[in-house]
Scaffold this active site. Structure first.
Site, PDB file in Angstrom:
ATOM      1  N   GLY A 157     -10.056  78.767  72.991  1.00 50.75           N
ATOM      2  CA  GLY A 157     -10.997  78.696  71.987  1.00 50.75           C
ATOM      3  C   GLY A 157     -12.167  77.694  72.056  1.00 50.75           C
ATOM      4  O   GLY A 157     -12.520  77.461  73.253  1.00 50.75           O
ATOM      5  N   THR A 158     -12.988  77.285  70.896  1.00 53.22           N
ATOM      6  CA  THR A 158     -13.841  76.336  71.115  1.00 53.22           C
ATOM      7  C   THR A 158     -13.194  75.036  71.624  1.00 53.22           C
ATOM      8  O   THR A 158     -13.992  74.428  72.475  1.00 53.22           O
ATOM      9  CB  THR A 158     -14.339  76.125  69.519  1.00 53.22           C
ATOM     10  OG1 THR A 158     -14.643  77.261  68.851  1.00 53.22           O
ATOM     11  CG2 THR A 158     -15.360  75.063  69.519  1.00 53.22           C
ATOM     12  N   TYR A 207     -20.529  63.684  64.501  1.00 54.18           N
ATOM     13  CA  TYR A 207     -19.623  63.899  65.610  1.00 54.18           C
ATOM     14  C   TYR A 207     -20.220  64.342  66.729  1.00 54.18           C
ATOM     15  O   TYR A 207     -20.539  63.539  67.857  1.00 54.18           O
ATOM     16  CB  TYR A 207     -18.596  64.881  65.094  1.00 54.18           C
ATOM     17  CG  TYR A 207     -17.400  64.320  64.460  1.00 54.18           C
ATOM     18  CD1 TYR A 207     -16.361  63.740  64.904  1.00 54.18           C
ATOM     19  CD2 TYR A 207     -17.587  64.344  63.058  1.00 54.18           C
ATOM     20  CE1 TYR A 207     -15.178  63.308  64.308  1.00 54.18           C
ATOM     21  CE2 TYR A 207     -16.419  64.353  62.254  1.00 54.18           C
ATOM     22  CZ  TYR A 207     -15.255  63.541  63.011  1.00 54.18           C
ATOM     23  OH  TYR A 207     -14.190  63.048  62.265  1.00 54.18           O
ATOM     24  N   GLU A 266     -31.786  62.417  61.863  1.00 56.88           N
ATOM     25  CA  GLU A 266     -30.567  62.306  61.012  1.00 56.88           C
ATOM     26  C   GLU A 266     -31.087  62.619  59.520  1.00 56.88           C
ATOM     27  O   GLU A 266     -32.003  61.691  58.886  1.00 56.88           O
ATOM     28  CB  GLU A 266     -29.664  61.238  61.113  1.00 56.88           C
ATOM     29  CG  GLU A 266     -28.550  61.151  60.166  1.00 56.88           C
ATOM     30  CD  GLU A 266     -27.847  62.485  59.738  1.00 56.88           C
ATOM     31  OE1 GLU A 266     -27.212  62.867  60.717  1.00 56.88           O
ATOM     32  OE2 GLU A 266     -27.567  62.515  58.570  1.00 56.88           O
ATOM     33  N   ALA A 312     -26.944  69.833  66.085  1.00 51.13           N
ATOM     34  CA  ALA A 312     -25.848  69.572  65.858  1.00 51.13           C
ATOM     35  C   ALA A 312     -25.623  69.246  64.338  1.00 51.13           C
ATOM     36  O   ALA A 312     -25.469  68.157  63.840  1.00 51.13           O
ATOM     37  CB  ALA A 312     -25.154  68.379  66.689  1.00 51.13           C
ATOM     38  N   VAL A 313     -25.844  70.159  63.415  1.00 49.30           N
ATOM     39  CA  VAL A 313     -25.825  69.931  62.047  1.00 49.30           C
ATOM     40  C   VAL A 313     -24.634  70.473  61.210  1.00 49.30           C
ATOM     41  O   VAL A 313     -24.645  70.758  60.008  1.00 49.30           O
ATOM     42  CB  VAL A 313     -27.062  70.387  61.191  1.00 49.30           C
ATOM     43  CG1 VAL A 313     -28.349  69.774  61.796  1.00 49.30           C
ATOM     44  CG2 VAL A 313     -27.415  71.850  61.323  1.00 49.30           C
ATOM     45  N   ALA A 353      -9.178  70.278  65.781  1.00 46.13           N
ATOM     46  CA  ALA A 353      -8.144  71.061  66.586  1.00 46.13           C
ATOM     47  C   ALA A 353      -6.769  70.610  66.258  1.00 46.13           C
ATOM     48  O   ALA A 353      -5.854  71.560  66.140  1.00 46.13           O
ATOM     49  CB  ALA A 353      -8.274  70.539  67.992  1.00 46.13           C
ATOM     50  N   HIS A 411       2.314  42.972  74.403  1.00 45.30           N
ATOM     51  CA  HIS A 411       1.239  41.952  74.520  1.00 45.30           C
ATOM     52  C   HIS A 411       0.944  41.872  75.769  1.00 45.30           C
ATOM     53  O   HIS A 411       1.903  42.113  76.772  1.00 45.30           O
ATOM     54  CB  HIS A 411       1.705  40.404  74.188  1.00 45.30           C
ATOM     55  CG  HIS A 411       0.479  39.642  74.445  1.00 45.30           C
ATOM     56  ND1 HIS A 411      -0.663  39.428  73.844  1.00 45.30           N
ATOM     57  CD2 HIS A 411       0.466  38.669  75.556  1.00 45.30           C
ATOM     58  CE1 HIS A 411      -1.250  38.513  74.266  1.00 45.30           C
ATOM     59  NE2 HIS A 411      -0.629  38.213  75.283  1.00 45.30           N
TER      60      HIS A 411
END
Ligand code: FAD
Ligand code: NAD
Length: 473
Positions: free
Chosen positions: A41-42, A194, A214, A278-279, A328, A452
Site C-alpha cells: 500500500g501507501t 508531517y 503554511e 502536502a495539505v 500505519a 547508561h
C-alpha cells in the site's frame, strides 16, 4: 466471468489489509486479498518506508557537507556530491525487499492474492478486474461472508493548483517527491505538517532551496509549540524560508512560481521549479462502488465501532479509510483485530494510546495526552521535562536539542502522556506506549533501571523530576 467463494475478502493490501489477511490466514479463515497496485500500500511503496529512506540519505549527505567545512570530530571530507538517481534506486531496493517479504508472508499464511482493481457489487460480492487480464475482459467475481474495506487514502488536492500528474509538470504530491528524476533548484512546499516538513527538510539537505507555505501561524500545528521549537530552529539554521499564515492562490502565469496570499492580504510570487502540495490526505471512498453500500459515514471516512464494524453487517473498515489518525501502526492493529473478531475472539479496539512520530530534524514523538489536552479532559495533572542538554549520550551524539516530558495525574501519579523532541526520539515510542498500555505510575518508570549512557535515561529522569527528585538536573 469466473466466480469464486471465500470467507473473508480484503479490499486493499496496505498495512491494514495485508496484516488482516495474514492474521486471518494464520487463524484458518479462507481469505482473498484484492490489491490494485502493489501489496504494502501507501506505507511501503510511497509513504513511511521510502520517505524514511530518503530522509536518511539526505541526513547522511548533509553530514558529509557539514564535515567538508571542517569538523570538531577531526573528520575530513572533500567536495561531497550526491547521485540522486542512485539514491532513488537504493530506496526502491528497500521497498522491493519489504513488499516482496509481504508477498511471501501472505503466501505462507495461505492467502490468495488477486492483483486487480475491485468494484463492490454489494456487501457480499466484489468484481475484480484482473491486472493480467490481457484483453481487459478478465474479471473475477468474488463472493464472501465478510468484506473488509482497507482502501486507504489519497492526497488532498488544491482546487487552485491541481496535481500535474504523470505529465511531469510542476505540482507534485509526496509520491512524485519520493522518486525525483532530478533535484529541483527551488522547491515550494505547501503545508508544514508531517509530509511538508519531513520531505521539505530532506530536500533542503539534498541541496534544494526550500520555501514552505503554511496556512496556520505555526509549523506542525497539531503538536504543542514547545515541542516544535527545536524543529523551527533547524529550519532556520538550514535556511528553509517559512511563510506562515499564508495561502496559495495558484501557479504564477509562467508556471515557474506560486502566487501566495498572506494574512495581511498582500500577494507575492515565490519562484519554484516544483511545488509539493502536502495539505493532508482523505480516505479513498470513490471509484469502486463504496457509495452503493450506503454505509454510515463520519465526515469523509467510513464510520466504524470499536470492533471496526461498519453500519452494514459483516462489512468492516480499517486504516485510513476509517479516519484519523491516519497512521500505519493503527491500520495494522485494526487489521489484526478484525481477523481475530471474525475468528470468534473477544477483542475491541481501545488502545490506551496510539503513538505518533514525526521524522523531522530533530524528531518529535507523542503518546497519550499533553498537558493542555489533559486539562481539556478535566484532569488535574503534573508534568515535568528533562532536557537532552544534560544527557551524556546526547552530548556524545552532538545532539543536545530537545527534551522528554511526562504528564501524570496529580492524585495517583498514573502516567497519561509522553512527549519528546530530539535526535532519534521516535524509538522512545516503544517505552511511551508500553508505560501507558500497562498503566504505569511515575514511580514505576522512576524505579526502573535504564541503561547508561542512553537517550532513554531522559525518560526515567523526567519521571523522577515529576516526583520532585531528579538526579541530573
Ligand atoms: P494504504 O496503505 O493506503 O493501502 C490501501 C491499498 O488499497 C493501496 O495499496 C491501494 O492500491 C489499494 N486499493 C484501494 N482501492 C482499491 C480497490 N478498489 N481495489 C484494489 N485495491 C485497492 N504512517 C506512519 O505511521 N508512519 C510514517 O512514518 C508515515 N509516513 C508517511 C509518509 C508519506 C509520504 C505518506 C503519504 C504517508 C505516511 N504515513 C505514515 C501514513 C501511512 O502510509 C498510512 O497511514 C497507511 O499506509 C494506511 O494504511 P491502509 O492500509 O489504511 O491504506
Ligand atoms: P498534515 O495534516 O500533517 O499537514 C497538513 C498541513 O497543511 C497542516 O499544517 C495544515 O495547516 C496545512 N494546510 C492545509 N491546507 C493548507 C493550504 N491551503 N495552504 C497552506 N497550508 C495548508 O498532512 P500531510 O503532511 O499531508 O500528511 C498527511 C497524513 O499522512 C498525516 O496526517 C499523517 O496521518 C500521515 N503521515 C504520517 C507521517 C508520520 O507518521 N511520520 C509522515 C507523513 C504522513
Amino acid at each position: 466471468m469466473r466466480t469464486q467463494q471465500t470467507n473473508l475478502l480484503v479490499l486493499g493490501g496496505g498495512p491494514g489489509g495485508y496484516v488482516a489477511a495474514i492474521r486471518a490466514g494464520q487463524l484458518g479463515i479462507p481469505t482473498v486479498l484484492v490489491e490494485g497496485e502493489r501489496v504494502g500500500g501507501t506505507c511501503l511503496n510511497v509513504g513511511c518506508i521510502p520517505s524514511k529512506a530518503l530522509i536518511h540519505a539526505a541526513d547522511e549527505f548533509e553530514k558529509a557537507r557539514h564535515w567538508a567545512n571542517g569538523s570538531a570530530l577531526g573528520i575530513r571530507v572533500q567536495q561531497p556530491a550526491i547521485d540522486i538517481a542512485q539514491t532513488v534506486r537504493w530506496k526502491d531496493g528497500i521497498v522491493g525487499r519489504l513488499t516482496g517479504g509481504v508477498g511471501s508472508l501472505l503466501k505462507k499464511a495461505g492467502v490468495q492474492v488477486l492483483a486487480g482493481w475491485g468494484t463492490i457489487r454489494d456487501g457480499k460480492s466484489v468484481d475484480v478486474q484482473m491486472a493480467s487480464g490481457g484483453m481487459g475482459s478478465d474479471t473475477v467475481r468474488v463472493q464472501c461472508e465478510h468484506l473488509l474495506l482497507a482502501t486507504g487514502s489519497v492526497p488532498l488536492e488544491l482546487s487552485s493548483m491541481p496535481f500535474s500528474g504523470p505529465s511531469g509538470g510542476p505540482v507534485i504530491s509526496s509520491t512524485e517527491a519520493l522518486s525525483p528524476d532530478a533535484l529541483p533548484k527551488r522547491l515550494v512546499v505547501v503545508g508544514a505538517g508531517y509530509i511538508g516538513l519531513e520531505l521539505g527538510l530532506a530536500y533542503r539537505k539534498l541541496g534544494a532551496e526550500v520555501a514552505v507555505v503554511e496556512a496556520t501561524e505555526r509549523v506542525l500545528p497539531s503538536y504543542d509549540e514547545e515541542l516544535t521549537r527545536p524543529v523551527l530552529a533547524t529550519l532556520k539554521r538550514l535556511g528553509v524560508v517559512l511563510h506562515l499564515g499564508c495561502s496559495v492562490e495558484g501557479l504564477a502565469g509562467d508556471g515557474r512560481g506560486v502566487r501566495v496570499r498572506s494574512v495581511r492580504a498582500d500577494e507575492f510570487v515565490l519562484p519554484a521549479d516544483k511545488v509539493l502540495v502536502a495539505v493532508g490526505r482523505r480516505p479513498r471512498t470513490e471509484g469502486f462502488g463504496l457509495e452503493s453500500l450506503l454505509l454510515e459515514m463520519s465526515g469523509r471516512s467510513v464510520r466504524v465501532d470499536e470492533q471496526c464494524r461498519t453500519s452494514m453487517r459483516n462489512v468492516w473498515a480499517i486504516g485510513d479509510l476509517a479516519g484519523e489518525p491516519m497512521l500505519a501502526h493503527r491500520a495494522m492493529a485494526q487489521g489484526e483485530l478484525v481477523a481475530e473478531v471474525i475468528a470468534g475472539h473477544r477483542r475491541s479496539f481501545m488502545p490506551a494510546a496510539i503513538p505518533a512520530a514525526c521524522f523531522t530534524d530533530p524528531e518529535v514523538v507523542v503518546a497519550g495526552l499533553d498537558p493542555a489536552a489533559a486539562e481539556r479532559a478535566g484532569l488535574d495533572v503534573l508534568s515535568a521535562a528533562f532536557p537532552f542538554a544534560v544527557n551524556g549520550r546526547a552530548m556524545s551524539l552532538e545532539s543536545t536539542d530537545g527534551f522528554v516530558r511526562v504528564v501524570a495525574r496529580r492524585d495517583n501519579h498514573l502516567i497519561v502522556g509522553w512527549q519528546a523532541v530530539g535526535r532519534g526520539v521516535s524509538e522512545l515510542a516503544t517505552a511511551f506506549g508500553q508505560s501507558l498500555e500497562m498503566a504505569a505510575r511515575l514511580e514505576d518508570v522512576a524505579g526502573t533501571i535504564h541503561a547508561h549512557p542512553t537517550l532513554g535515561e531522559a525518560v526515567q529522569e523526567a519521571a523522577l523530576r515529576a516526583l520532585g527528585r531528579a538526579l541530573h538536573v
